[in-house]
Design a protein around this motif. Sequence first.
Motif, PDB file in Angstrom:
ATOM      1  N   THR A 228     -29.164  61.729 -45.409  1.00  0.00           N
ATOM      2  CA  THR A 228     -29.277  63.116 -44.959  1.00  0.00           C
ATOM      3  C   THR A 228     -30.633  63.431 -44.304  1.00  0.00           C
ATOM      4  N   PRO A 229     -31.779  63.077 -44.928  1.00  0.00           N
ATOM      5  CA  PRO A 229     -33.044  63.384 -44.258  1.00  0.00           C
ATOM      6  C   PRO A 229     -33.193  62.662 -42.921  1.00  0.00           C
ATOM      7  N   VAL A 230     -32.745  61.396 -42.872  1.00  0.00           N
ATOM      8  CA  VAL A 230     -32.847  60.653 -41.610  1.00  0.00           C
ATOM      9  C   VAL A 230     -31.977  61.310 -40.542  1.00  0.00           C
ATOM     10  N   SER A 231     -30.747  61.726 -40.938  1.00  0.00           N
ATOM     11  CA  SER A 231     -29.859  62.379 -39.971  1.00  0.00           C
ATOM     12  C   SER A 231     -30.463  63.682 -39.472  1.00  0.00           C
ATOM     13  N   LEU A 232     -31.069  64.430 -40.404  1.00  0.00           N
ATOM     14  CA  LEU A 232     -31.703  65.693 -40.029  1.00  0.00           C
ATOM     15  C   LEU A 232     -32.838  65.431 -39.038  1.00  0.00           C
ATOM     16  N   ALA A 233     -33.626  64.382 -39.313  1.00  0.00           N
ATOM     17  CA  ALA A 233     -34.730  64.032 -38.414  1.00  0.00           C
ATOM     18  C   ALA A 233     -34.205  63.686 -37.030  1.00  0.00           C
ATOM     19  N   ILE A 234     -33.122  62.900 -36.982  1.00  0.00           N
ATOM     20  CA  ILE A 234     -32.561  62.499 -35.685  1.00  0.00           C
ATOM     21  C   ILE A 234     -32.054  63.724 -34.924  1.00  0.00           C
ATOM     22  N   ALA A 235     -31.310  64.594 -35.635  1.00  0.00           N
ATOM     23  CA  ALA A 235     -30.759  65.780 -34.975  1.00  0.00           C
ATOM     24  C   ALA A 235     -31.884  66.690 -34.489  1.00  0.00           C
ATOM     25  N   ALA A 236     -32.936  66.848 -35.315  1.00  0.00           N
ATOM     26  CA  ALA A 236     -34.063  67.702 -34.925  1.00  0.00           C
ATOM     27  C   ALA A 236     -34.761  67.124 -33.701  1.00  0.00           C
ATOM     28  N   ALA A 237     -34.989  65.820 -33.702  1.00  0.00           N
ATOM     29  CA  ALA A 237     -35.659  65.191 -32.566  1.00  0.00           C
ATOM     30  C   ALA A 237     -34.837  65.354 -31.298  1.00  0.00           C
ATOM     31  N   CYS A 238     -33.517  65.138 -31.395  1.00  0.00           N
ATOM     32  CA  CYS A 238     -32.671  65.231 -30.209  1.00  0.00           C
ATOM     33  C   CYS A 238     -32.664  66.642 -29.621  1.00  0.00           C
ATOM     34  N   ASN A 239     -32.801  67.671 -30.477  1.00  0.00           N
ATOM     35  CA  ASN A 239     -32.713  69.041 -29.977  1.00  0.00           C
ATOM     36  C   ASN A 239     -34.049  69.679 -29.633  1.00  0.00           C
ATOM     37  N   PHE A 240     -35.114  69.287 -30.351  1.00  0.00           N
ATOM     38  CA  PHE A 240     -36.367  70.023 -30.171  1.00  0.00           C
ATOM     39  C   PHE A 240     -37.503  69.192 -29.583  1.00  0.00           C
ATOM     40  N   TYR A 241     -37.379  67.876 -29.571  1.00  0.00           N
ATOM     41  CA  TYR A 241     -38.517  67.064 -29.141  1.00  0.00           C
ATOM     42  C   TYR A 241     -38.206  66.143 -27.962  1.00  0.00           C
ATOM     43  N   LEU A 242     -37.097  65.399 -28.041  1.00  0.00           N
ATOM     44  CA  LEU A 242     -36.801  64.439 -26.970  1.00  0.00           C
ATOM     45  C   LEU A 242     -36.447  65.170 -25.676  1.00  0.00           C
ATOM     46  N   ASN A 243     -36.683  64.467 -24.538  1.00  0.00           N
ATOM     47  CA  ASN A 243     -36.209  65.094 -23.306  1.00  0.00           C
ATOM     48  C   ASN A 243     -34.688  64.930 -23.238  1.00  0.00           C
ATOM     49  N   PRO A 244     -34.000  65.831 -22.516  1.00  0.00           N
ATOM     50  CA  PRO A 244     -32.538  65.894 -22.591  1.00  0.00           C
ATOM     51  C   PRO A 244     -31.847  64.572 -22.269  1.00  0.00           C
ATOM     52  N   LEU A 245     -32.378  63.803 -21.328  1.00  0.00           N
ATOM     53  CA  LEU A 245     -31.718  62.546 -20.961  1.00  0.00           C
ATOM     54  C   LEU A 245     -31.767  61.558 -22.132  1.00  0.00           C
ATOM     55  N   ALA A 246     -32.976  61.371 -22.705  1.00  0.00           N
ATOM     56  CA  ALA A 246     -33.117  60.448 -23.836  1.00  0.00           C
ATOM     57  C   ALA A 246     -32.221  60.907 -24.982  1.00  0.00           C
ATOM     58  N   ALA A 247     -32.174  62.229 -25.219  1.00  0.00           N
ATOM     59  CA  ALA A 247     -31.350  62.752 -26.313  1.00  0.00           C
ATOM     60  C   ALA A 247     -29.883  62.436 -26.064  1.00  0.00           C
ATOM     61  N   SER A 248     -29.435  62.579 -24.791  1.00  0.00           N
ATOM     62  CA  SER A 248     -28.005  62.362 -24.552  1.00  0.00           C
ATOM     63  C   SER A 248     -27.662  60.878 -24.672  1.00  0.00           C
ATOM     64  N   ILE A 249     -28.591  59.983 -24.284  1.00  0.00           N
ATOM     65  CA  ILE A 249     -28.344  58.545 -24.478  1.00  0.00           C
ATOM     66  C   ILE A 249     -28.257  58.235 -25.971  1.00  0.00           C
ATOM     67  N   TYR A 250     -29.194  58.805 -26.742  1.00  0.00           N
ATOM     68  CA  TYR A 250     -29.199  58.555 -28.183  1.00  0.00           C
ATOM     69  C   TYR A 250     -27.910  59.059 -28.826  1.00  0.00           C
ATOM     70  N   ARG A 251     -27.441  60.226 -28.366  1.00  0.00           N
ATOM     71  CA  ARG A 251     -26.186  60.759 -28.903  1.00  0.00           C
ATOM     72  C   ARG A 251     -25.026  59.824 -28.648  1.00  0.00           C
ATOM     73  N   ARG A 252     -24.990  59.230 -27.450  1.00  0.00           N
ATOM     74  CA  ARG A 252     -23.887  58.311 -27.137  1.00  0.00           C
ATOM     75  C   ARG A 252     -23.923  57.088 -28.046  1.00  0.00           C
ATOM     76  N   ILE A 253     -25.146  56.597 -28.317  1.00  0.00           N
ATOM     77  CA  ILE A 253     -25.259  55.448 -29.234  1.00  0.00           C
ATOM     78  C   ILE A 253     -24.725  55.844 -30.608  1.00  0.00           C
ATOM     79  N   LEU A 254     -25.121  57.018 -31.084  1.00  0.00           N
ATOM     80  CA  LEU A 254     -24.637  57.479 -32.391  1.00  0.00           C
ATOM     81  C   LEU A 254     -23.123  57.631 -32.384  1.00  0.00           C
ATOM     82  N   PHE A 255     -22.606  58.158 -31.265  1.00  0.00           N
ATOM     83  CA  PHE A 255     -21.168  58.388 -31.151  1.00  0.00           C
ATOM     84  C   PHE A 255     -20.400  57.075 -31.301  1.00  0.00           C
ATOM     85  N   VAL A 256     -20.922  56.029 -30.655  1.00  0.00           N
ATOM     86  CA  VAL A 256     -20.285  54.714 -30.757  1.00  0.00           C
ATOM     87  C   VAL A 256     -20.446  54.156 -32.172  1.00  0.00           C
TER      88      VAL A 256
END
Lengths: 284, 306
Positions: free
Chosen positions: B101-129
């Motif tokens: 849970t804490p790791v997932s929260l960290a990933i979600a927070a980073a994807c929404n508030f810190y990473l640039n949108p392109l990097a976040a969307s690539i990371y989301r696709r990796i998670l999705f797979v």
Amino acid sequence: MGYGARITRERMSGTDIIVYGILLAALALVFLTYGKIVFDIVMKGIGFVDWGYLTEDPRMSGRAGGVFPIIVSTLWVLSIAVVVAVPISLAIAIFVTEYLSPFSTLSRIFRLSMLILASVPSIAFGLFGATFFAQYLGFGTSILTGGLTLAIMVIPICAFAFEEVFRLLPTGYRNGAFALGARKARFIFFILIPASATDIITVVLLGTGRALAETAALLFTSGYSDRMPESIFDPGRVLSIHIYDLSMGIPGGDRMASASAILLIGLFLIISSVGIFFSRKAKT
Amino acid sequence: MTNPQVSAAPALSRAHRPLGSGVTFDGVLRVALAIAFGFACIIVLVVAFVILQGAAPALAQISWARFLTDPDWHPMVEMYNMTPMLVGSVLTSIGALVLATPVSLAIAAACNFYLNPLAASIYRRILFVMAAMPTVIFGFWGLTEVVPFLGQIKAPGVSLLAGVLILALMIIPTTALLIDVAFSKLPRQLLNGAYALGASRAQTCFTMACVVVRRAIFSAALLGLGRALGETIVVVMVTGNKAALPTSIFDPIRTLTANVTLEIGYAAPLHTATLFLSILILFMIATGLALLVYKLNFNDNTQVDV
């Protein structure tokens, strides 16, 4: 998505930098671990994957030879699951979006039962399939039993996803069709399904991926036999069970298991990326 | 009324044409779809009924207390103490949840508030797979890489810890994506308000956003817990399957799901019924979690007050 970053262009504060560091470390750790999983398996097994491996029968319980019958069984089980699950879940989703109000009691019952079905452990479906399809309906331990069990597991996932797809159809399409005097059936077959075609393909592939990923439910339903199935009433071993059996039950089976794992990952990545391709196309 | 165009119009639509005695294609379709819908609503009951029926002999012949007080788990000599397996299931899944849970929260927070949108969307696709990756792959990797590594620290390697680690890796993508979706649906006014008040990103994310989406975080954790609790192949492969209470995280354990997988092949009738019973317990826990998630998500109109 991520417009927090776009709003604050100014320098980050001290705490921000520390928090950013921690978050990045978590991101990198998870990313690298997933990378290592794929890398380790590929390095271990790639030497065994060749044309012979794909086309020969397994020998010595899989320690040597190929996986041809296993690939055939896998494709059979997947096809049965998809052919059964997709029309049923399409029908369910169409009924829910076109005939029911989202706030009606029936809609609530539907969501709740799908949610429960989606969270039930897969091994429960394995026992269900082994009792209901194999014994009550008399299909025995067979590819058909395995496929039907997987279909039951995939239906809630597909029905939920189809419902979401149909709700995204622009209201203008619906209003336009009915204003021109189309009946429900005409609207469904000539507007709703064609307009959502690419998303439907994505959902089908998503469901296929889920079915491909399953092991526990198939242990008791489609069986262990590594021989070539002659019909859907024969037992057949799928790829995931082959990996499980080689690595747990066969001494020295690890390396051949990695070769099968490469095949499974490869097949899974192909299905997922085709799915992602179609969903992206639908958004633009 | 004699306008030829009007009388020709129904021919365009087959759905209007009666199939005989007032039955239209529209009506037939409606009934067919309703049948499919009915099937969807009862299938969960059918599955529950079949498993309950399988467990019935055990419920009838063995008293509840014996599953907790028998000296040991030896179905061959009619000893049915399920405590080690219950503890094994609970410890592995709670451990995985606490880690993931804490790791997932960290990933979600980073994807929404810190990473640039392109990097976040690539990371989301990796998670999705990775979220849908066959679990046998995680189990196999755990068996061939993580278990030998843990074995060097403390034998035998197959252990509660190995199970917790691999299950956490397995559920992180699911929980991270669910929390990520909740973050991305935050109303813009809330974010603008926080930034206008001079909040830093860390303050916006952890003192505002996390509080607003707390229900979503909670239900993501519950869904992850459900996945970990129901997982079979991974735990069979990496936890050692020893039906005894663990004394440390390096001890082998056995979960309820692993127990069924290992024993159902050779089980006598009453033994089989106890295995069905253990799955019935998991079924009820999963239903409870699903009801909780449903209550948190679908019956809730007050999640965001703006």
